[in-house]
Scaffold this active site. Structure first.
Site, mmCIF file in Angstrom:
data_model
loop_
_atom_site.group_PDB
_atom_site.id
_atom_site.type_symbol
_atom_site.label_atom_id
_atom_site.label_comp_id
_atom_site.label_asym_id
_atom_site.label_seq_id
_atom_site.Cartn_x
_atom_site.Cartn_y
_atom_site.Cartn_z
ATOM 1 N N LYS A 34 0.842 -1.211 0.000
ATOM 2 C CA LYS A 34 0.000 0.000 0.000
ATOM 3 C C LYS A 34 0.870 1.251 0.000
ATOM 4 C CE LYS A 34 -1.543 1.725 4.029
ATOM 5 N NZ LYS A 34 -1.490 3.140 4.386
ATOM 6 N N ASN A 35 1.867 1.288 0.918
ATOM 7 C CA ASN A 35 2.652 2.514 1.102
ATOM 8 C C ASN A 35 3.663 2.750 0.006
ATOM 9 O OD1 ASN A 35 1.156 3.069 3.306
ATOM 10 N ND2 ASN A 35 2.671 2.381 4.802
ATOM 11 N N ARG A 104 -3.155 10.583 3.633
ATOM 12 C CA ARG A 104 -1.955 11.391 3.821
ATOM 13 C C ARG A 104 -1.028 11.355 2.614
ATOM 14 N NH1 ARG A 104 0.847 13.782 7.641
ATOM 15 N NH2 ARG A 104 3.117 13.692 7.601
ATOM 16 N N CYS A 128 -3.833 12.647 12.675
ATOM 17 C CA CYS A 128 -4.768 11.537 12.776
ATOM 18 C C CYS A 128 -4.644 10.985 14.198
ATOM 19 C CB CYS A 128 -4.495 10.484 11.720
ATOM 20 S SG CYS A 128 -2.909 9.721 11.943
ATOM 21 N N ARG A 133 1.545 14.389 13.042
ATOM 22 C CA ARG A 133 2.041 14.110 11.695
ATOM 23 C C ARG A 133 2.252 15.397 10.875
ATOM 24 N NH1 ARG A 133 -0.733 8.784 9.413
ATOM 25 N NH2 ARG A 133 1.286 8.619 8.365
ATOM 26 N N ASP A 320 4.628 0.244 12.131
ATOM 27 C CA ASP A 320 3.368 -0.289 11.612
ATOM 28 C C ASP A 320 3.121 -1.729 12.059
ATOM 29 O OD1 ASP A 320 3.548 1.431 8.394
ATOM 30 O OD2 ASP A 320 3.101 2.114 10.427
ATOM 31 N N ARG A 412 -8.497 -0.085 4.587
ATOM 32 C CA ARG A 412 -7.576 0.839 3.921
ATOM 33 C C ARG A 412 -6.247 0.142 3.609
ATOM 34 N NH1 ARG A 412 -6.367 6.117 6.951
ATOM 35 N NH2 ARG A 412 -5.108 6.226 5.074
#
Ligand code: EPZ
Length: 433
Positions: A34-35, A104, A128, A133, A320, A412
Site C-alpha cells: 500500500k505505502n 496522507r 490523525c 504528523r 506499523d 484501507r
C-alpha cells in the site's frame, strides 16, 4: 429520534467476527505494498506519458488516490491489479480537502506537481489518531529547492518564483528521516535544474521502490535506500509499462504474527526478506523458526516467550507492526517491554487488548506486557489501520468469538484480510448488521 439516529449509525458499522482457537495451515499470499503503490501513483504526475503499475493491492486507499489524481486531470484506468495513469493534461486545481485529509500520501503529490508545473496547491493533511504528523520537513525541502511556499486557510501553495518554471538543485538535510518528506522532495528534485542531495533520508523499501520507478522513467537517482540520496535533475520524464509494486512487508509481517499467535506453521509469500530483517529476528528471538527460500518464508512457532521491541525508522523494527506484535506478546510467556518511538499516540490498542484480558501497563510511550495463558473474546475496536489488524490477531487466539469494529481502517490497508485468513483455516466472517 436520537435512538433511531444511533441505530442507523450503528448499522453502518460493519464488523469482523473472529472465532478463536483454530490452527492455520497452508500459504498466505501477500499483496502489493500500500505505502509504495500510493506514492508510485503520485509519481505519474511527473510525466505526460502513461505510467503503468502492476501488483496494485485492492484497497480503499487506492480508490481514494485514484479519485484524487482524477481531480487533478490524470486519466486513471484500472484492471484487476494493474493501473495505468496518464497525466497528459493537468488541471492545476487543488485536490479536495476531504480526500487529502483521509489519505496522507496524497499530500506528497505537491512534490511532482511543483516539479512538473512550477506551481502546486494541496490541502494540508490533518493529523490523525496516532499523532500530529506535521509536514514541516516536506515544506523545508521544497523551499530549499527554490520554491516559495505559503500555508493559508489549510492550503499549502508552492511556486517557483519569477519566470523560471524549474526548481533548482539543492543540498537538503532532513531533521528526521521522514518517509513522506523524502518521497516528496525526491519527486520534486528529479525535474529540477542541477544536482540535489537529501541527507538523513528515510531508508524504507518504499523509498527505494519510488527511486527505482523514477529511474525507469528516466530520472538519475543514486543512493536510495541509504541515508544520502543524490538526484541529477533532468528535463523531462517518460512513461513506463509493467512496473511491479514491491510486496507489502507490513501485511507479510502481520501474517507471520498471525501464524505465531495461533502457534501454526505457515508459508507467507512473496516476501523480500531484507525488507523484514528486524521483524524476522524478533520472531526468531521469541521462539519461532524461520526458513527463507527465495521470496517464500516458512514460519514454525515453538513456545512463544516475551521479547522487547522499540520502533525505529528502517531498518529498525517498523512502527506499523508494533500493534500486531503487541497482540502476540499478550500470549507470550514472560514480560515484554514495547516502546513506540515514532508516533506520539500509537498505543490506543492497549485499552482494547485489555478488554480481552491482556495484562498491560502503560508508562508514557512504553507498554509493559505480561503474557497471559489465554485471551478472552470481547467486542473491540480497531483505532487505526494496524491496531485493527492487531485486534483480528488477538481474536484468532482468544477463547470465543471476538467482534472487531473499525473496519474502515482495516480495509484501507489489508486486501481482503478475512478471505486470506479463512483460506488457511481461520474462522473470520464479516458481519454487515
Ligand atoms: C509513512 O508515513 C507511512 N505512510 C506510515 O504508514 C508509516 O507509519 C510511516 O511512514 C513511518 O514508517 C505512508 O507511506 C503513506 P513519516 P509518513 O513522515 O511519511 C514525524 C500505515 O499504517 N515527522 O516518516 O507520514 C512524524 O510526526 C501508515 O501504513 C515530523 O516530526 O511518516 C512521525 O512521528 C501509518 N516532522 C514520524 O516523523 C515532519 O515534517 C514518522 O513520520 C514529518 C514527519
Amino acid at each position: 429520534m436520537m435512538a433511531v439516529a444511533e441505530a442507523s449509525q450503528e448499522s453502518l458499522k460493519q464488523r469482523l467476527n473472529v472465532s478463536g482457537g483454530h490452527g492455520l495451515k497452508g500459504t498466505l499470499r501477500v499483496s502489493g505494498a500500500k505505502n509504495s503503490a500510493l506514492v508510485l501513483m503520485t509519481a505519474s504526475l511527473l510525466s505526460s506519458e502513461t505510467v503503468e503499475l502492476t501488483n496494485i493491492p485492492s484497497l480503499t486507499d487506492i480508490d481514494g488516490m485514484s479519485a484524487i489524481l482524477e481531480s487533478l486531470g490524470v486519466q486513471v484506468d484500472r484492471a484487476s491489479d494493474r493501473i495505468r495513469l496518464t497525466a497528459a493534461e493537468l488541471s492545476g486545481s487543488a485536490p479536495p480537502y476531504e480526500l487529502v485529509n483521509s489519505l496522507r500520501a496524497s499530500f506528497f503529490s505537491i512534490g511532482p506537481l511543483l516539479g512538473r508545473l512550477g506551481h502546486a496547491r494541496v490541502p494540508l493533511p490533518g493529523g490523525c489518531r496516532i499523532g500530529a504528523r506535521p509536514v514541516i520537513e516536506h515544506i523545508r525541502g521544497l523551499k530549499a529547492l527554490g520554491a516559495v511556499v505559503n500555508v493559508e486557510h489549510g492550503i499549502v501553495s508552492a511556486s517557483v518564483p519569477g519566470s523560471r518554471k524549474r526548481l533548482s538543485g539543492a543540498q537538503i538535510v532532513l531533521d528526521c528521516p521522514s518517509v513522506g518528506a523524502t518521497e516528496t522532495i525526491l519527486m520534486a528534485a528529479v525535474l529540477a535544474e542541477g544536482v540535489s542531495t537529501i541527507e538523513n533520508a528515510a531508508q524504507e523499501p518504499e523509498v527505494q521502490d519510488l527511486a527505482n520507478l523514477l529511474n525507469t522513467m528516466g530520472a538519475r537517482i543514486t543512493g536510495a535506500g541509504g541515508p544520502v540520496i543524490t538526484v541529477e535533475g533532468v528535463e523531462r520524464l517518460r512513461g513506463c509499462s509493467n512496473y511491479p509494486v514491491i510486496p507489502d512487508r507490513i501485511e507479510a509481517g502481520t501474517f507471520l504474527m498471525a501464524a505465531a499467535i495461533t502457534r501454526s506453521p505457515l508459508v507467507v509469500e512473496p516476501v523480500i526478506p531484507e525488507h523484514l530483517s528486524a521483524v524476522l529476528q524478533k520472531l526468531r528471538d521469541c521462539g519461532c523458526s524461520i526458513e527463507i527460500n527465495g521470496r517464500s518464508v516458512t514460519i514454525t512457532p515453538g513456545e512463544i516467550h516475551a521479547v522487547d521491541i522499540t520502533t525505529q525508522p528502517f531498518p529498525g523494527f517498523p512502527t506499523d507492526l508494533q500493534a500486531p506484535f503487541m497482540a502476540l506478546m499478550c500470549t507470550a510467556k514472560g514480560t515484554s517491554v514495547i516502546s513506540e518511538k515514532i508516533y506520539e499516540n500509537r498505543l490506543q490498542h492497549v485499552a482494547e487488548l485489555q478488554r480481552m484480558g491482556a495484562s498491560i501497563r502503560l508508562e508514557s510511550s512504553t507498554a509493559i506486557v505480561e503474557g497471559v495463558a489465554q485471551l478472552s473474546a470481547a467486542p473491540v475496536t480497531g483505532t487505526d489501520l494496524r491496531a485493527a489488524a492487531a485486534m483480528v490477531l488477538a481474536g484468532l487466539s482468544a477463547k470465543g468469538i471476538t467482534e472487531v469494529s473499525g473496519l474502515k481502517h482495516l480495509d484501507r490497508g489489508y486486501d481482503d484480510l478475512e478471505a486470506k485468513l479463512s483460506s488457511v483455516g481461520a474462522e473470520v466472517k464479516r458481519n454487515i448488521p
